[in-house]
Scaffold this active site. Structure first.
Site, PDB file in Angstrom:
ATOM      1  N   ASP A   1       0.973  -1.219   0.054  1.00 22.05           N
ATOM      2  CA  ASP A   1      -0.112   0.188  -0.008  1.00 22.05           C
ATOM      3  C   ASP A   1       0.933   1.366   0.099  1.00 22.05           C
ATOM      4  OD1 ASP A   1       1.149   0.171   2.405  1.00 22.05           O
ATOM      5  OD2 ASP A   1      -0.786  -0.515   3.381  1.00 22.05           O
TER       6      ASP A   1
ATOM      7  N   CYS B   1       4.084   1.501   2.449  1.00 20.15           N
ATOM      8  CA  CYS B   1       5.127   0.341   2.559  1.00 20.15           C
ATOM      9  C   CYS B   1       6.481   0.902   2.990  1.00 20.15           C
ATOM     10  CB  CYS B   1       5.160  -0.317   1.368  1.00 20.15           C
ATOM     11  SG  CYS B   1       5.804   0.692  -0.223  1.00 20.15           S
TER      12      CYS B   1
ATOM     13  N   HIS C   1       7.888  -0.287  -4.632  1.00 17.45           N
ATOM     14  CA  HIS C   1       7.310  -0.725  -3.395  1.00 17.45           C
ATOM     15  C   HIS C   1       8.793  -1.192  -2.565  1.00 17.45           C
ATOM     16  CE1 HIS C   1       4.984  -3.307  -0.371  1.00 17.45           C
ATOM     17  NE2 HIS C   1       6.065  -4.009  -0.548  1.00 17.45           N
TER      18      HIS C   1
ATOM     19  N   HIS D   1     -19.969 -40.576 -14.235  1.00 20.78           N
ATOM     20  CA  HIS D   1     -19.736 -39.555 -12.769  1.00 20.78           C
ATOM     21  C   HIS D   1     -20.773 -40.283 -11.796  1.00 20.78           C
ATOM     22  CE1 HIS D   1     -18.224 -36.495 -15.901  1.00 20.78           C
ATOM     23  NE2 HIS D   1     -17.606 -36.170 -14.764  1.00 20.78           N
TER      24      HIS D   1
END
Length: 340
Positions: free
Chosen positions: A18, A21, A125, A204
């Protein structure tokens, strides 16, 4: 006093991706605090320092007035950068070394005397880098603080940056492909047609309701795309499958009215056009669940009187009704523009 045990490697500790950071990562390294609202607290430390030293932090340095910058950095949606790293390095009396994951160099902010910490920067970041004996080393045994001015562990931090750069490049090259997962046996099929064939070929359990779900499968970007396959992760492609969850699907719950009759889905209309039905048969058919329609299509296509031309004609009529009678679907279709 605990004995310093040299690490064997560096690892990346992830903080939330975010706008906080940088502050969260520095708080982790310098305080040991984890995600405890450090963002606003450290932002205020930076703002107070900037406001108190307008000669150092002039309008020319900040790119805006001192007061405007202080207000800007207090906004939790704005990123911090080199100015804030320098201020916080001085505040914590630390040497903060920023390790670039793009250029593979280390930029030290030598503002303190207590020790050295490593901060990974991806280009967008910040994350803490810590020393460990191995990848499984718990947080309680990691090493965050190193000797000031000691370059011994710089290469370990750069190797960690190179590793995560390779990981990021690999992820960036991957393609996401949508496929169909059978609800009865978890088989992964390429598309709705393959699922319908699968239902007809594979036994199945008795309680199998011909249900399926859309899943995403990751393919390596350097793998060749098979002939006839479209790269579904391409921004020029709109990918959807014929499942009820897709608004463009024939099975989507978007009722249409044609010749006074209301059909729950486009598929109900198309199938009803294939065969002559009296009123009672039509009424019963329109109550057929969406889950049962897929298997019904498989069975009906095997009949000798299945008419592909009639199918295409009813699809054209039904699609026109669907996208003219539902304004939201119409706008969604228009928004696809020139996508394949």
């Amino acid at each position: 006093m605990s004995t310093f045990i040299p690490p064997n490697m560096f690892v990346r500790r992830h903080v939330p991706n975010d706008h906080e950071c940088l502050f969260t990562a520095i708080a982790y390294l310098c305080e040991g605090s984890r995600f405890n609202g450090a963002g606003q607290r450290l932002r205020k430390i930076c703002a107070d320092k900037i406001a108190s030293d307008q000669d150092t932090y002039s309008d020319a340095v900040l790119g805006k007035s001192n007061a405007a910058y202080c207000e800007w950095i207090l906004n939790p949606f704005n990123w911090g950068g080199e100015i804030e790293i320098g201020i916080l390095a001085a505040h914590f009396d630390m040497e903060i070394c920023v390790v670039s994951m793009e250029a593979f160099y280390i930029l030290p902010f030598c503002m303190g005397t207590k020790g050295r910490v490593y901060l990974l920067y991806t280009g967008q970041h910040y994350d803490p880098l810590v020393g460990v004996s191995n990848e499984d080393t718990p947080v309680t045994d990691e090493i965050r603080l190193f000797t000031i001015g000691d370059n011994t562990y710089d290469e370990m931090s750069l190797e960690c940056a190179r590793l995560h750069s390779r990981i990021a490049a690999e992820k960036a090259s991957q393609r996401t492909v949508k496929k169909i997962k059978c609800g009865g046996c978890d088989a992964i099929l390429d598309d709705a047609d393959a699922f319908q064939s699968h239902c007809g070929e594979v036994d199945h359990d008795d309680d199998f309701a011909y249900d399926c779900s859309e899943v995403e499968v990751v393919e390596q970007g350097d793998d060749p795309i098979p002939e006839g396959r479209i790269d579904l992760s391409s921004p020029d492609v709109l990918a959807f499958y014929n499942t009820a969850s897709s608004s463009f699907s024939n099975l989507h719950s978007s009722p249409i009215t044609i010749n006074g009759n209301v059909f729950p889905t486009l598929e109900h209309f198309c199938l009803s056009e294939q065969f002559h039905m009296n009123n009672e048969e039509r009424s019963n058919f329109l109550n057929t669940s969406v889950d049962s329609l897929n298997m019904l299509v498989v069975r009906l296509k095997e009949l000798e009187d299945w008419n592909n031309e009639k199918r295409e004609s009813s699809l054209r009529i039904g699609l026109e009704a669907k996208f003219t009678q539902h304004e939201s679907l119409k706008q969604e279709l228009i928004s696809t523009d020139k996508k394949t």
